[in-house]
Design an enzyme around this catalytic site. Structure first.
Site, PDB file in Angstrom:
ATOM      1  N   LEU A 122       7.867   6.182   1.551  1.00 25.70           N
ATOM      2  CA  LEU A 122       7.286   7.371   0.916  1.00 25.70           C
ATOM      3  C   LEU A 122       5.805   7.485   1.245  1.00 25.70           C
ATOM      4  O   LEU A 122       5.257   8.572   1.346  1.00 25.70           O
ATOM      5  CB  LEU A 122       7.446   7.295  -0.608  1.00 25.70           C
ATOM      6  CG  LEU A 122       8.867   7.338  -1.151  1.00 25.70           C
ATOM      7  CD1 LEU A 122       8.865   7.096  -2.653  1.00 25.70           C
ATOM      8  CD2 LEU A 122       9.500   8.686  -0.848  1.00 25.70           C
ATOM      9  N   GLY A 123       5.165   6.354   1.367  1.00 28.32           N
ATOM     10  CA  GLY A 123       3.738   6.390   1.655  1.00 28.32           C
ATOM     11  C   GLY A 123       3.229   4.989   1.907  1.00 28.32           C
ATOM     12  O   GLY A 123       3.950   4.004   1.723  1.00 28.32           O
ATOM     13  N   GLU A 124       2.001   4.926   2.322  1.00 23.53           N
ATOM     14  CA  GLU A 124       1.432   3.619   2.625  1.00 23.53           C
ATOM     15  C   GLU A 124      -0.002   3.583   2.112  1.00 23.53           C
ATOM     16  O   GLU A 124      -0.757   4.517   2.337  1.00 23.53           O
ATOM     17  CB  GLU A 124       1.473   3.373   4.128  1.00 23.53           C
ATOM     18  CG  GLU A 124       1.616   1.918   4.459  1.00 23.53           C
ATOM     19  CD  GLU A 124       2.142   1.709   5.876  1.00 23.53           C
ATOM     20  OE1 GLU A 124       2.046   0.589   6.348  1.00 23.53           O
ATOM     21  OE2 GLU A 124       2.628   2.679   6.485  1.00 23.53           O
ATOM     22  N   GLY A 125      -0.318   2.544   1.388  1.00 33.67           N
ATOM     23  CA  GLY A 125      -1.684   2.410   0.907  1.00 33.67           C
ATOM     24  C   GLY A 125      -2.286   1.142   1.462  1.00 33.67           C
ATOM     25  O   GLY A 125      -1.672   0.463   2.278  1.00 33.67           O
ATOM     26  N   SER A 126      -3.492   0.846   1.022  1.00 28.91           N
ATOM     27  CA  SER A 126      -4.134  -0.350   1.534  1.00 28.91           C
ATOM     28  C   SER A 126      -3.403  -1.600   1.049  1.00 28.91           C
ATOM     29  O   SER A 126      -3.469  -2.651   1.669  1.00 28.91           O
ATOM     30  CB  SER A 126      -5.592  -0.378   1.087  1.00 28.91           C
ATOM     31  OG  SER A 126      -5.671  -0.126  -0.298  1.00 28.91           O
ATOM     32  N   VAL A 160       5.032   1.987   0.083  1.00 33.19           N
ATOM     33  CA  VAL A 160       5.810   2.483  -1.047  1.00 33.19           C
ATOM     34  C   VAL A 160       7.086   3.078  -0.481  1.00 33.19           C
ATOM     35  O   VAL A 160       7.047   3.906   0.422  1.00 33.19           O
ATOM     36  CB  VAL A 160       5.037   3.555  -1.836  1.00 33.19           C
ATOM     37  CG1 VAL A 160       5.875   4.049  -2.996  1.00 33.19           C
ATOM     38  CG2 VAL A 160       3.721   3.005  -2.331  1.00 33.19           C
ATOM     39  N   ASP A 196     -10.672   5.822 -12.745  1.00 32.31           N
ATOM     40  CA  ASP A 196     -10.491   6.308 -11.379  1.00 32.31           C
ATOM     41  C   ASP A 196      -9.616   7.562 -11.355  1.00 32.31           C
ATOM     42  O   ASP A 196      -8.695   7.677 -10.560  1.00 32.31           O
ATOM     43  CB  ASP A 196      -9.884   5.201 -10.510  1.00 32.31           C
ATOM     44  CG  ASP A 196     -10.122   5.450  -9.017  1.00 32.31           C
ATOM     45  OD1 ASP A 196     -10.929   6.337  -8.684  1.00 32.31           O
ATOM     46  OD2 ASP A 196      -9.468   4.778  -8.200  1.00 32.31           O
TER      47      ASP A 196
END
Lengths: 336, 465
Positions: B78-82, B86, B199
């Site tokens: 679904l996505g990629e973060g640091s 995901v 945040d």
């Protein structure tokens, strides 16, 4: 007038017809059957104006505005609610739908129906008393919760004497009504944080003496639900003042300690979440400290064996360990 | 008070640490059942024939393509973060769509406060339950792989991606209003639980399929002490453009709740105008500008929104609006008319409807066309690697027609999995998709043979020119 199909009644006509029909129903004379029919028919018309049907769109804003205005001027909303028990089953639901739709109406930043009801608080009080009549309780419940979304209306309800009837309604023997009443009760006490906190502070003694009875109820569901809600109220930061007051009273501590030992594991668990606040309090009043000290060893032993099978629940175990540590380290206050 | 069970046996009280250790031991470790010898075989090209118990063959075969983590069937990225990837998953017990955040300890260590922030987020999320706060449903740990799986509520996208998909980088007012009201509901809940998010920004506001906003990423959030008199905080770690003047100025302590109000104000400004109230070439300039507290609101923003923004972007935290004031503000109450068209959540790899990506895996597993047509029953790691690096998509088609009783599909070198290779490059799929008519991707998907559908996702990464 169209040749086929029903002619379109104007909002004023529908309101007038409905009002006459409800009044006839109220009088209960021999025309009652006809009145019942008229009530249902006009309620459906009114509902369709607001919601539309499968073939027709809802009416234009102007028509809806007219309808609302007629409803305010005729005081029909109150009349409908007062006679809700006389209206047939589908009609009761239609009343609730019409009421909720009109209530949500907005003109710019204003909610005219909310303003109207503020001037006619009897509408709210009648709705609240609806919980006393089994056949309309749930319809009133849906309308009440819609009202409770508006702070101004919630305030009227909270500060009314009728509010304290909720302590009775949540315990009635019909389970669905009791649960419905409880959800309205909870909504009123939690929805508008500042309003609720202020209400609880100002009416602390009255509310909590009533609340005590719920916690001691014979009814398991009442006991459990009210204990859970108590936990939520006390742990909410908005109710900080109320919480500090609650945890300074040794009677409340005794009650929670007894609830920790209840047969029901659920009640034990909910009680734990209130009990922990008493122990964690960095400024325990003397009477609280004394009770804890008197039971120091027993509490440590009890907590050590308390819900040991909840090994998955890290937070619970952390809190439990923290409480045990705190209780172990309790020292009597130096004598003065 | 006394316990009736007191006489039975008295367990010694645990000290803090003991209880914690106990807990640790109880943490659930779910993953494929892998013999230890398979763990580090990534780079060996030894042919792999293992002796395996018959019951294990069945176990492996059952989940041959649908990779499972615990009770969750894995779907697409679904996505990629640091922190890691995901992916979408399906809870095989409840059939609920979920998202799983896969955290690699190795990656976390490289991020300042990485492990600490994750731990904090887990602790906080576990005790929260609100419609507008992302729900953490399960945490799985695989110590051997040094991976952690956070199973969360499924969201289709975030406000930031939606904004970026529009030319003007903003929402119509009525849409922004809907999100803002939900943000305030969620924030009120967080604050009632003594949590300062620190945040808040469009990138941390996710949406479910039904458009419910979820506040996410509590990595830098702070929980106030239960008995704290007020909401004084000492540290701020959030995104610079959303920080209030008191943090930009480097004040030693500040009111926590008002930090969230400010960043919500910047968020509201951003989603309604497409701009930021404060900018700067670098973080120092930016903080300098924030510290001055001077900003302009574009003319097209009218009252009462203008007034609300001014109230939330008050330089003086004490004068800044409280949540209560915001909730009573006319703009909050007024639903703006739905004049402009809604900005949709951008499609995931061409799928505007955000169909469940786990489904093709399940289809393939249950309805695979002809399991006997191809493939040896066992094949080696070497072959597998060759396929993974091969350029011929047809080979990937084969790959997905493994024999039913193949036992190798579960072995532990995730990097070498052709399916995972495909994940890394959503671009590939888009290129592929865009070649065809894009009118109705979902229908096309269901008409397509399941095997070829899978193979779309198996293409090796290749960059668009």
């Amino acid at each position: 007038m169209p040749l086929f199909g029903k002619s379109q009644k104007s909002p004023a006509e529908v309101v007038k017809a409905l009002k006459e029909a409800v009044s006839a129903l109220e009088r209960g004379d021999k025309k009652a059957e006809k009145a019942q029919e008229d009530v249902s028919k006009n309620l459906v018309l009114m509902k369709n104006m607001l919601y539309g049907t499968s073939d027709a769109e809802p009416q234009t804003d102007i028509m809806v505005a007219q309808l609302a205005q007629e409803l305010y001027n005729s005081n029909l909303l109150l009349l409908l609610i007062q006679n809700l028990n006389r209206i047939d089953f589908e009609g009761k639901k239609d009343v609730a739908q019409v009421f909720n739709n009109i209530l949500r109406r907005q003109i710019g930043t204003r909610s005219p129906t909310v303003e109207y009801i503020c001037t006619k608080p009897d509408i709210l009080f009648t709705l609240m008393r609806g919980y006393e009549q089994q056949e309309i309780a749930l319809n009133c419940g849906t309308m009440l919760r819609e009202c409770a979304r508006y702070e101004a209306l919630a305030k009227i309800m909270l500060y009314s004497d009728d509010f304290f009837n909720f302590f009775r309604y949540v315990e009635v023997s019909t389970f669905d009504i009791a649960s419905d009443a409880f959800s309205t009760f909870k909504e009123l006490l939690t929805r508008h944080k500042m309003l609720c906190a202020e209400f609880l502070e100002l009416n602390y003694d009255k509310v909590f003496s009533h609340y005590q009875r719920l916690l001691n109820s014979e009814n398991y569901v009442t006991r459990r639900q009210s204990l859970k809600l108590l936990g939520e109220l006390l742990l909410d930061r908005h109710n900080f003042t109320v919480m500090t007051r609650y945890i300074s009273n040794p009677d409340n501590l005794k009650l929670m300690m007894n609830m920790l030992k209840e047969k029901s594991r659920n009640i034990q668990f909910e009680a734990f979440h209130v009990f922990k606040v008493f122990v964690a309090n960095p400024n325990k009043p003397k009477p609280i400290l004394e009770i804890l000290l008197r039971n120091q060893d027993k509490l440590v032993e009890f907590l050590t064996r308390f819900h040991t099978d909840r090994s998955e629940d890290e937070q619970f175990n952390d809190e439990k360990a923290y409480l045990i540590k705190q209780i172990k380290e309790l020292k009597p206050l130096p004598d003065h | 008070m006394g316990s009736e069970r007191a006489e039975e046996h008295i367990v010694l009280a645990y000290s803090d640490e003991e209880v914690l250790d106990d807990e640790e031991g109880g943490s659930r470790i779910f993953d494929d059942l892998e013999p230890a010898s398979w763990i580090n075989d990534e780079d060996t090209d030894v042919p792999i024939f293992h002796r395996v118990d018959s019951d294990q063959i069945i176990y492996e075969a059952k989940k041959k393509r649908c990779k499972m983590i615990g009770k969750y069937v894995m779907g697409d990225l679904l996505g990629e973060g640091s922190y890691g990837k995901v992916k979408e998953v399906l809870d095989s017990e409840t059939l609920c769509r979920r998202a799983v955040k896969i955290l690699k300890k190795r990656k976390l260590r490289r991020i300042p406060n990485g492990e600490q922030n994750v731990q904090r987020e887990i602790t906080l999320l576990k005790k929260l339950r609100h419609r507008n706060v992302i729900g953490l449903l399960d945490v799985l740990v695989n110590d051997e792989k040094e991976k952690m799986y956070l199973v969360m509520e499924f969201c289709v996208g975030g406000l930031q991606d939606m904004l970026e998909s529009t030319p003007q980088k903003r929402f119509p007012l009525w849409q922004a209003h809907g999100y803002f009201c939900q943000l305030m509901d969620g924030l009120q809940y967080l604050h009632s639980q003594r949590i300062i998010h620190k945040d808040i920004k469009p990138g941390n506001l996710l949406l479910t399929l039904s458009g419910i906003l979820k506040i996410s990423d509590l990595g830098v959030a702070e929980a106030l002490d239960f008995f704290a008199e007020d909401d004084t905080c000492f540290t701020g770690q959030g995104s610079p453009a959303f920080q209030p003047p008191e943090i930009a100025n480097g004040h030693e302590k500040f009111l926590g709740f008002k930090v969230d109000i400010w960043s919500s104000g910047v968020t509201l400004y951003n989603i309604t105008t497409g701009l930021y109230p404060f900018e700067g070439d670098n973080i120092f300039r930016l903080f300098e500008n924030i510290a001055k507290g001077e900003y302009t609101i574009p003319d097209e923003i009218e009252n009462p929104l203008r007034d609300l923004l001014h109230g939330m972007l008050q330089k003086d935290a004490v004068k800044r609006f409280t949540l209560q004031q915001i909730r009573q503000h006319p703009w909050f109450w007024r639903k703006p008319p739905q004049t402009l068209e809604q900005v949709p959540v951008p499609p995931l790899r061409g799928d505007e409807l955000h169909n469940m990506t786990v489904l093709p895996y399940l289809m393939d597993y249950h309805y695979v066309e002809d399991p006997t047509s191809v493939q040896p029953q066992y094949y080696t790691e070497h072959e597998r690697n060759a396929w993974a690096e091969g350029q011929n998509p047809e080979r990937y088609g084969f790959e997905w027609q493994e024999p039913v009783n193949n036992i190798r599909s579960k072995e532990g070198s995730p990097k070498k999995y052709p399916d995972e290779m495909g994940y890394g490059s959503p671009d590939t799929h888009q290129t592929e998709e865009s070649g065809e008519s894009t009118s109705d991707s979902s229908k096309r998907k269901s008409k397509r043979k399941t095997t070829s559908c899978i193979s779309v996702k198996k293409f090796p990464p290749c960059k668009q020119s």
